[in-house]
Design a protein around this motif. Structure first.
Motif, mmCIF file in Angstrom:
data_model
loop_
_atom_site.group_PDB
_atom_site.id
_atom_site.type_symbol
_atom_site.label_atom_id
_atom_site.label_comp_id
_atom_site.label_asym_id
_atom_site.label_seq_id
_atom_site.Cartn_x
_atom_site.Cartn_y
_atom_site.Cartn_z
ATOM 1 N N ARG A 103 5.768 3.331 -0.612
ATOM 2 C CA ARG A 103 4.969 2.115 -0.630
ATOM 3 C C ARG A 103 5.510 1.143 0.419
ATOM 4 N NH1 ARG A 103 3.181 -0.022 -6.376
ATOM 5 N NH2 ARG A 103 5.430 -0.244 -6.699
ATOM 6 N N TYR A 127 -2.081 -2.202 -3.516
ATOM 7 C CA TYR A 127 -1.624 -2.865 -4.727
ATOM 8 C C TYR A 127 -1.463 -4.363 -4.493
ATOM 9 C CZ TYR A 127 -0.397 1.849 -6.257
ATOM 10 O OH TYR A 127 -0.433 3.177 -6.602
ATOM 11 N N GLU A 186 9.484 -5.109 -2.309
ATOM 12 C CA GLU A 186 8.928 -4.936 -3.654
ATOM 13 C C GLU A 186 9.717 -5.690 -4.708
ATOM 14 O OE1 GLU A 186 7.950 -0.307 -2.739
ATOM 15 O OE2 GLU A 186 7.774 -0.946 -4.827
ATOM 16 N N ARG A 195 0.834 -1.192 0.000
ATOM 17 C CA ARG A 195 0.000 0.000 0.000
ATOM 18 C C ARG A 195 0.873 1.248 0.000
ATOM 19 N NH1 ARG A 195 -2.586 -0.159 6.156
ATOM 20 N NH2 ARG A 195 -0.648 0.354 7.280
ATOM 21 N N GLN A 196 0.270 2.308 -0.505
ATOM 22 C CA GLN A 196 0.972 3.590 -0.536
ATOM 23 C C GLN A 196 -0.003 4.697 -0.187
ATOM 24 O OE1 GLN A 196 3.021 4.570 -4.189
ATOM 25 N NE2 GLN A 196 4.432 5.904 -3.093
#
Length: 120
Positions: A42, A91, A104, A35-36
């Motif tokens: 993020r 996301y 990530e 999430r951001q």
């Protein structure tokens, strides 16, 4: 190449619950939620391996639950007791290998995001 698409984002009041879904076009070993929030980097929320092991970010432990469908192509995130701080774009990500770290770089395929807004 794997395509992923999130859904389920919505506006809810603080203390409420929400469930996000993500559908992948193929089977992948690892799937995760990141999430951001506006103005922030993020961050990893939770991840799950094909065979079941999971990892959670410290801020969501005990409130969020990640799971996958039996055919492993659909990812879920059950979010409970939401405070306003959980407001962010969420996301979905998928990758060829799972690691017990929310990084990530482990994920090759990403969705466009689904917005979660928690209001007081």
């Amino acid at each position: 190449n794997v395509h992923v698409r999130e859904s389920g984002g919505d506006s809810v009041q603080a203390g409420g619950s929400l469930r996000l879904s993500c559908v992948a076009s193929g089977v992948t070993v690892a799937m995760a939620w990141f999430r951001q929030a506006p103005g922030k980097e993020r961050e990893g929320v939770a991840s799950i391996d094909y065979s079941g092991p999971t990892t959670y970010g410290d801020s969501v432990k005990g409130r969020f639950t990640i799971s996958r469908s039996n055919d492993t192509t659909t990812l879920y995130l059950q979010m409970n007791n939401l405070p306003t701080e959980d407001t962010a774009m969420y996301y979905c990500a998928a990758g060829p290998s799972w690691y017990p770290l929310l990084k990530e770089r482990y994920y090759a395929w990403w969705g466009q995001g689904t917005q979660v807004t928690v209001s007081s």
